[in-house]
Design a protein around this motif. Structure first.
Motif, PDB file in Angstrom:
ATOM      1  N   GLY A  80      33.305  42.664  56.736  1.00 15.31           N
ATOM      2  CA  GLY A  80      32.478  43.681  56.094  1.00 15.31           C
ATOM      3  C   GLY A  80      33.255  44.717  55.309  1.00 15.31           C
ATOM      4  O   GLY A  80      32.653  45.584  54.665  1.00 15.31           O
ATOM      5  N   LEU A  81      34.601  44.647  55.342  1.00 16.18           N
ATOM      6  CA  LEU A  81      35.432  45.616  54.625  1.00 16.18           C
ATOM      7  C   LEU A  81      36.182  44.914  53.495  1.00 16.18           C
ATOM      8  O   LEU A  81      36.782  43.854  53.705  1.00 16.18           O
ATOM      9  N   PRO A  82      36.161  45.489  52.285  1.00 12.39           N
ATOM     10  CA  PRO A  82      36.851  44.839  51.160  1.00 12.39           C
ATOM     11  C   PRO A  82      38.360  45.043  51.217  1.00 12.39           C
ATOM     12  O   PRO A  82      38.852  46.176  51.211  1.00 12.39           O
ATOM     13  N   ALA A  83      39.099  43.943  51.286  1.00 15.89           N
ATOM     14  CA  ALA A  83      40.554  44.012  51.164  1.00 15.89           C
ATOM     15  C   ALA A  83      40.956  44.076  49.701  1.00 15.89           C
ATOM     16  O   ALA A  83      41.959  44.691  49.348  1.00 15.89           O
ATOM     17  N   VAL A  84      40.155  43.428  48.854  1.00 14.49           N
ATOM     18  CA  VAL A  84      40.302  43.483  47.404  1.00 14.49           C
ATOM     19  C   VAL A  84      38.914  43.739  46.844  1.00 14.49           C
ATOM     20  O   VAL A  84      37.944  43.092  47.252  1.00 14.49           O
ATOM     21  N   ASP A  85      38.811  44.668  45.898  1.00 12.69           N
ATOM     22  CA  ASP A  85      37.488  45.168  45.496  1.00 12.69           C
ATOM     23  C   ASP A  85      37.351  45.199  43.976  1.00 12.69           C
ATOM     24  O   ASP A  85      37.741  46.157  43.323  1.00 12.69           O
ATOM     25  N   GLY A  86      36.825  44.107  43.395  1.00 18.96           N
ATOM     26  CA  GLY A  86      36.531  44.075  41.965  1.00 18.96           C
ATOM     27  C   GLY A  86      37.746  44.192  41.070  1.00 18.96           C
ATOM     28  O   GLY A  86      37.694  44.817  40.013  1.00 18.96           O
ATOM     29  N   LEU A  87      38.840  43.546  41.453  1.00 22.50           N
ATOM     30  CA  LEU A  87      40.105  43.695  40.740  1.00 22.50           C
ATOM     31  C   LEU A  87      40.120  42.873  39.455  1.00 22.50           C
ATOM     32  O   LEU A  87      39.802  41.682  39.459  1.00 22.50           O
ATOM     33  N   THR A  88      40.515  43.509  38.357  1.00 21.41           N
ATOM     34  CA  THR A  88      40.609  42.843  37.056  1.00 21.41           C
ATOM     35  C   THR A  88      41.904  43.261  36.371  1.00 21.41           C
ATOM     36  O   THR A  88      42.166  44.456  36.214  1.00 21.41           O
ATOM     37  N   PHE A  89      42.715  42.287  35.993  1.00 22.30           N
ATOM     38  CA  PHE A  89      43.924  42.563  35.208  1.00 22.30           C
ATOM     39  C   PHE A  89      44.438  41.259  34.609  1.00 22.30           C
ATOM     40  O   PHE A  89      44.001  40.164  34.975  1.00 22.30           O
ATOM     41  N   THR A  90      45.382  41.378  33.673  1.00 29.77           N
ATOM     42  CA  THR A  90      45.982  40.233  32.990  1.00 29.77           C
ATOM     43  C   THR A  90      47.494  40.331  33.074  1.00 29.77           C
ATOM     44  O   THR A  90      48.057  41.417  32.979  1.00 29.77           O
ATOM     45  N   VAL A  91      48.143  39.183  33.253  1.00 31.85           N
ATOM     46  CA  VAL A  91      49.603  39.106  33.258  1.00 31.85           C
ATOM     47  C   VAL A  91      50.010  38.224  32.089  1.00 31.85           C
ATOM     48  O   VAL A  91      49.649  37.054  32.034  1.00 31.85           O
ATOM     49  N   ARG A  92      50.777  38.783  31.159  1.00 28.46           N
ATOM     50  CA  ARG A  92      51.090  38.077  29.918  1.00 28.46           C
ATOM     51  C   ARG A  92      52.403  37.300  30.020  1.00 28.46           C
ATOM     52  O   ARG A  92      53.311  37.674  30.774  1.00 28.46           O
TER      53      ARG A  92
END
Length: 316
Positions: free
Chosen positions: A31-43
């Motif tokens: 019930g607890l978010p360890a990762v929460d809506g993560l957005t990123f790019t690695v070029r």
């Protein structure tokens, strides 16, 4: 090393490496978010530091990227595909999480056990033993290796398939200062060859001379993503100010939209020069007892971004 080895690709022969794309990635445990809506790019062609304090969600994110954990929502792609959708993943992505080794197996035998899935033979294993500086220790049992030696063996394992993408979780743990410099040069060389390199760390100071880009997370959420140079711009200036009239000083800061944090008996004003703070206080009739420029380094910025009161951002 001679020009006939295939330890790493050359910049002229390396095809465009895949981009890592993390989109709305979420993982919930109990019930607890360890990762929460993560957005990123690695070029490609850069070393990206994946930064945050212990427990920020870095390892969980990497595990989802590598298909070791299933996202609750969102997705993590490498070259537009999930890790599991690549036909020979070890030839696309080399990874090193917390090293797990059979203590009774020698270093060279550990590499041999992973060689077949990577499509390589004993010669490649020996080549990588030399690259990571384990010559003379390859026949020793891994159970007798130091933490730094295990980190080097983990990196050799990640490189078996000569992958264009490297994902390394806290690779500097256990390395001595000489080993950290060695790792820095190695990762810079990989990026110069056009590879995509993602390196996690809980301390910016540990990687600030290695990375080109930074992705900073705290409490499972993105708090900053930019080039290292852009992050450095945020460290340019700060001013410590103290007044006998705390309320007036607070109103002045709010009126000018200054980002402040309590420090001692006064306030630390971020990104505003002392002269500007002094002029504004004089114009407003706010008495000042102290007005001091303060040096703010990158580690200070990192700690501020990851503090419990920091506001998350939506993306890059």
């Amino acid at each position: 090393m001679t020009s006939t080895t295939r330890t790493t690709r050359t910049a002229s022969t390396t095809p465009s490496a895949p981009t890592i794309e993390v989109e709305g990635l979420t993982k919930v445990y109990g019930g607890l978010p360890a990762v929460d809506g993560l957005t990123f790019t690695v070029r490609p062609g850069a070393v990206t530091g994946f930064l945050g304090p212990n427990g920020a969600g870095k390892t969980t994110t990497i595990r989802m990227l590598l298909g070791l954990a299933t996202p609750t929502a969102g997705r993590a792609l490498i070259g537009g595909r999930s890790y599991r959708d690549h036909r020979l993943p070890a030839t696309v992505v080399g990874s090193s999480l917390e090293p797990g080794f059979h203590p009774g197996r020698s270093g060279i035998d550990h590499l041999r056990s992973f060689a077949a899935p990577s499509g390589v033979g004993l010669a490649r294993c020996r080549e990588l033993i030399a690259l990571v500086g384990l010559e003379g220790a390859e026949h020793r049992r891994v159970g007798g290796y130091s933490m730094g030696m295990r980190q080097r063996l983990g990196l050799a394992t990640a490189l078996l398939g000569d992958p264009p993408v490297l994902v390394l979780d806290e690779p500097a743990n256990g390395l001595d200062p000489q080993g950290i410099v060695w790792l820095r040069h190695l990762l810079r060389r990989f990026a110069a060859e056009g590879r995509t390199v993602l390196v996690s760390s809980h301390a910016l100071r540990e990687v600030q001379h290695t990375v080109d880009d930074v992705v900073v997370v705290a409490r499972g959420r993105l708090v900053h993503a930019s080039s290292l140079a852009a992050l450095a711009d945020r460290a340019a200036v700060a001013t410590y100010v103290a007044s006998p009239d705390d309320a007036a000083l607070g109103r002045l800061a709010a009126q000018h939209g200054w980002r402040v944090e309590p420090q001692g008996s006064g306030l630390l004003v971020q990104d505003v020069a002392a002269a500007l703070v002094g002029d504004a206080a004089f114009a407003a009739g706010v008495p000042l007892h102290r007005l001091e420029p303060r040096d703010v380094d990158l580690e200070d910025v990192f700690l501020r971004l990851t503090s419990p009161t920091a506001s998350p951002v939506g993306g890059r």
